[in-house]
Design an enzyme around this catalytic site. Structure first.
Site, PDB file in Angstrom:
ATOM      1  N   GLU A 110      -9.726  -0.433   2.650  1.00 23.08           N
ATOM      2  CA  GLU A 110      -9.153  -1.405   4.253  1.00 23.08           C
ATOM      3  C   GLU A 110     -10.777  -2.004   5.121  1.00 23.08           C
ATOM      4  OE1 GLU A 110      -6.645  -2.630   4.704  1.00 23.08           O
ATOM      5  OE2 GLU A 110      -5.884  -0.970   3.217  1.00 23.08           O
ATOM      6  N   TYR A 115      -4.269  -7.162  -6.962  1.00 29.06           N
ATOM      7  CA  TYR A 115      -4.706  -5.895  -6.771  1.00 29.06           C
ATOM      8  C   TYR A 115      -5.665  -5.753  -8.533  1.00 29.06           C
ATOM      9  CZ  TYR A 115      -2.767  -5.183  -2.359  1.00 29.06           C
ATOM     10  OH  TYR A 115      -2.503  -5.636  -0.726  1.00 29.06           O
TER      11      TYR A 115
END
Length: 934
Positions: free
Chosen positions: A369, A457
């Site tokens: 993140e 991803y």
């Protein structure tokens, strides 16, 4: 000075990029939190500067809290498509919205309208806004804060304020990018400056994008951090899991906290009266004298993990800075709070993390993140259209981070203790080998849920790791530094990334091919690689190994089974199937029956071709054989001789799966099947003596079928047609060849969370059948009751074939689907002409109890005797059902029925004898359920 620099930078970039331009937005927001009613009263003043080469007569606004207002929003529809009914069945008071708008432009009232998406609106300007001019837009607004269904929300008096204010959509060289809020699929927003003032009870602890302006509040936070640091060091009772920590009462006094942020495209804040605070500073090259504030906010939940969060946050910020470019913002913050949209979520300068489970997982998700500050925050690509440009590129560096600081994990996922696998490679190859993969450069809302993970991803990470293996990390980092330096604060698109990769590595076409197609050129050919050979003695399917090379794999798995005819069975499964599908798969599963003293089991192989044509997802061709004992002669003399007879079923099947858009949730295929059934039975001489060699009853079936299903969460539906020809290969027998057509339509409606009403319609008719006028009831007649005796193709697995009493109570769902264990000795429910049936199931609205009602009805053509006329018979039965293990095990207790059905049920005995069970044994075989993974 900063405005002059931004204007100069904008001019130079437009001069370099031709039609490139970037709008400029400045926000001033005042917000007041009512934590009793979970509402936010706000006022927005926004300055919008038009750098486009054309005048604008309107501005599109995102009003994303309105996504939580009804079932008609794109968010609500996507939730259902992805299998979540939590929002759909939520109470009205738990939903949210944004309202009370009153837009004015430079003080003049301005018309505003909503679009077909209720969370998108269009502001009509009183006069066109010329290039290089600006306007001031104001409006009050109220946010009704929903429960935590996605990113914006609250859990009790803990608030996660994200995507909470009216925000202009991006207007660039492609026009307006109006997009409704989605859970799967993130954002594309314009860079700007923020000043946000928040009024709330004074005992709330606030974490936010930007720099806190009130010195007193900062001192209060630092004092809180100092006491938390000392307290954590002295505690040995910190929790590694969830803690139901109560909320203290809100203070009567209120405070205002103000934050400013420059050069960001979003503003998020989090407020909780329970937050513990940690603080440190970080110095980065090339500005060692400019300290970055590092904050951590968390509750008692997983405090044992979060006590180290500053270390993780600082380490990740330094890691990305050294490889991509120096972190440009004055602070970086990590928050542990409620989150219903994944493990973590990023915003400029701040990230929110849900439950992690371990120190490794917390460090990993924080690194991921925090890395978004570069790709999502500074580069600011259109994630809704090109999710891989943020998630995929960032995931590659996150994997490098975990490999560096956790070398024992090698950046791999630990499926079982001591057994690790590359989860990205596993996921990619699983979907690619089934023809279900999608190109990474697919809009987020057009990706299936599993492909959003794999395409956005996983596959981009694999692409970059393959390139790293060819040119080394140093050259990869140099290319990314060039990309970051060239395109920071400029919203690059895919071609911009490909151009930099081409100039720096010479691999632009490689990236374009791998990320914009599912073809089999360059990288994509890797989908056909096979894992390293291995032998797995675990009592489960084999796992992929760490290395890959082109050689076969063999796995050995112990097997155990039971049926009434073979008794207890033990054996082995030899196969080459892992969690990944293979082009060719085989299974050899011999079993020894200790009761029959016979060899039983399965064997088969399947060959798979992926995307042979643009409209075909895959083609499979398979062959298999199975053998079990299915007949025990009843005479005492035969039992003493221990004579048992069995069946051998051989089948060849080809299936063609059509390609459908993933968001349609539709699967369809046509198939052909050839079945050869050989049943060994006692043979007797004309004088009645038992012969040494059994008789062999052989039958062939040729099937052509079509099947389709739409796995919708609220109202799923499936249907199929089947044309079947039977060739009786027994010389001298009565001709029992036929051609039959049957169809099935199933559906349901979910009326509450996990509570369904389901229905099924079956219809069948013998198109050609020489025995139509007879009154015999052979096993291949249409049947209301689907037990072992009517499984004439031997498609399913039963605990006891040709056995009475309790074994007759195991039923399946093929033809009539009746939940009534009528003994096969009766001609009940049999037809040589036609059969139509209705099956209904309704879950009772009892929380956590899998109890329901069922009702079956069927009509069929029947001839009682050869001399009588055909009649149409109607039977029905209803009662209670109990469902276990997602309906893989079901119990049915009939309570009401028509006269004939009721009489036959009563003849069975007590209620226990009338109960039937449906146990889908064949669907529980590991090689079956693996292919049903999403």
């Amino acid at each position: 000075m900063r405005i002059l620099l931004l204007l100069l930078s904008s001019f130079l970039l437009r001069a370099q990029s031709g039609d490139y331009f970037q709008q400029e937005v400045s926000y001033d927001i005042r917000a007041s939190l009512d934590d009793r009613n979970h509402e936010l009263s706000c006022f927005l003043q926004l300055t919008y500067t038009n750098h486009a080469p054309v005048a604008l007569d309107s501005i599109v606004f995102h009003l994303w809290p309105r996504a939580f207002s009804s079932d008609q929003t794109a968010f609500a529809r996507q939730q259902l498509r992805n299998g979540s009914t939590r929002f759909h069945f939520s109470a009205e008071e738990d939903r949210g919205t944004l309202d009370s708008l009153d837009f004015r432009v430079d003080g003049q009232p301005a018309a505003f309208r909503f679009t077909a998406d209720p969370d998108i609106g269009v502001l009509s300007l009183p006069a066109p806004l010329p290039p290089e001019a600006f306007i001031t837009i104001t409006t009050p607004f109220r946010v009704k804060i929903p429960m935590s269904f996605s990113r914006l929300g609250h859990v009790g008096e803990s608030y996660q304020m994200t995507q909470w204010y009216p925000k202009p959509a991006v207007y660039d060289r492609d026009g307006w990018h109006a997009m409704p809020y989605l859970d799967q699929g993130e954002f594309y927003s314009e860079f700007g400056d923020f000043r946000v003032a928040i009024d709330l009870p004074e005992n709330y602890v606030v974490a936010a994008t930007g720099t806190l302006q009130e010195a007193d509040e900062r001192s209060w936070l630092l004092a809180r951090a100092d006491s938390a640091q000392r307290a954590l060091a002295g505690r040995d009772d910190l929790s590694p899991g969830y803690v139901a920590q109560p909320y203290p009462p809100s203070a009567a006094a209120r405070k205002t906290v103000t934050y400013t942020a420059a050069g960001v495209h979003d503003f998020a804040w989090f407020a909780d009266k329970r937050f513990a605070v940690l603080h440190d500073t970080l110095h980065l090259r090339p500005r060692p004298n400019k300290a970055i504030d590092v904050w951590s906010f968390f509750t008692e939940t997983e405090a044992a993990l979060w006590k180290n969060s500053l270390t993780y946050t600082k380490r990740a910020t330094r890691f990305f800075s050294e490889r991509l470019g120096t972190y440009p913002y004055p602070q970086v913050t990590a928050v542990q709070s409620a989150l219903s949209a994944g493990a973590g979520m990023e915003y400029p300068m701040i990230t929110v993390i849900g439950m992690s489970g371990s120190s490794y997982a917390l460090d990993e998700v924080l690194a991921h993140e925090i890395g978004h500050n570069w790709f999502y925050g500074v580069l600011g690509s259109n994630e809704r259209r090109h999710a891989w440009m943020d998630e995929g590129l960032n995931s590659y560096y996150e994997r490098r981070y975990t490999r560096e600081y956790y070398p024992e994990r090698s950046g791999r996922f630990q499926l079982l203790p001591g057994r690790e696998t590359d989860i990205n490679a596993l996921g990619y190859r699983y979907t690619a080998r089934l023809g279900k993969d999608q190109a990474p450069d697919t809009p987020s809302d057009s990706l299936s849920q599993v492909n959003y993970w794999i395409a956005a991803y996983g596959k981009p990470t694999l692409v970059l790791e393959e390139l790293e293996g060819q040119i080394g990390q140093a050259k990869v980092d140099a290319a990314f530094r060039r990309y970051y330096t060239t395109w920071k604060f400029r919203h690059p698109g895919p071609e911009d990334f490909f151009a930099v990769m081409e100039s720096e590595t010479g691999q632009g076409d490689y990236f374009r091919d791998a990320l914009t197609t599912t073809g089999r050129g360059s990288f994509n050919a890797g989908a056909q690689r096979r894992p390293e050979g291995d032998t797995n003695w675990l009592p489960s399917i084999g796992l992929v190994t760490a290395q890959e090379r082109e050689q076969p794999a063999l796995f050995v798995t112990p097997l155990a089974g039971f049926n009434a005819n073979d008794g207890a069975m033990l054996g082995l499964a030899l196969h080459n199937r892992t969690l990944e599908p293979r082009r060719f798969e085989f299974l050899l599963a011999p079993l020894y029956g200790f009761g029959s003293k016979e060899l039983a089991g399965f064997a088969g192989g399947r060959y798979r071709v992926t995307r042979p044509l643009s409209w075909l997802q895959r083609v499979t061709i398979g062959a298999g054989i199975q053998r079990f004992t299915d007949f025990v002669p009843p005479a005492e003399r035969l039992r003493e001789l221990d004579l048992r007879y069995g069946y051998t079923r051989s089948a060849l099947k080809s299936e063609f799966f059509f390609d459908h858009p993933a968001v349609d949730q539709r699967e369809s295929s046509v198939y052909t099947q050839l079945i050869h059934l050989d049943r060994a039975r006692p043979a007797f001489s004309p004088g009645g003596d038992l012969l040494d060699d059994p008789a062999h009853l052989t039958t062939n079936f040729l099937v052509l079928g079509y099947q389709a299903r739409m796995e919708r969460e609220i109202n799923p539906i499936a249907y199929g047609l089947r044309l079947e020809y039977r060739d009786d290969g027994n010389a001298g027998s009565v001709d029992t060849d036929y051609l039959r057509l049957e169809g099935t339509l199933t559906g349901g409606y979910q009326y509450d969370r996990k509570k369904f009403v389901r229905w099924r319609l079956f219809g069948g008719y013998f198109l050609v059948h020489d025995a139509r006028e007879g009154n015999a009831s052979p096993e291949f007649s249409f049947s209301l009751v689907d037990n072992a005796a009517t499984d004439y193709r031997y498609d399913d697995l039963y605990f006891g074939r040709n056995r009475d009493k309790g074994y007759e109570q195991q039923l399946e769902l093929r033809q009539g689907g009746f939940r009534a264990p009528i003994a096969p000795a009766f001609s009940y429910g049999r037809s040589n002409d036609y059969l139509a049936a209705l099956n209904l199931d309704a879950d009772l609205p009892l929380p956590n109890l899998p109890v329901g009602l069922f009702f079956d009805a069927g009509v069929y053509g029947f001839r009682p005797t050869l001399s009588s006329d055909p009649t149409n018979e109607l039977n029905w039965v209803g009662g209670l059902s109990v469902n276990f293990f997602n309906s893989h095990l079901q119990l049915f207790l009939p309570l009401v029925a028509d006269t004939d059905t009721k009489r036959l049920l009563q003849e069975r005995g007590n209620l226990l004898d009338r109960t039937s069970v449906r146990l889908r044994l064949s669907s529980l075989l590991p090689w079956r359920w693996l292919d049903d993974l999403p």
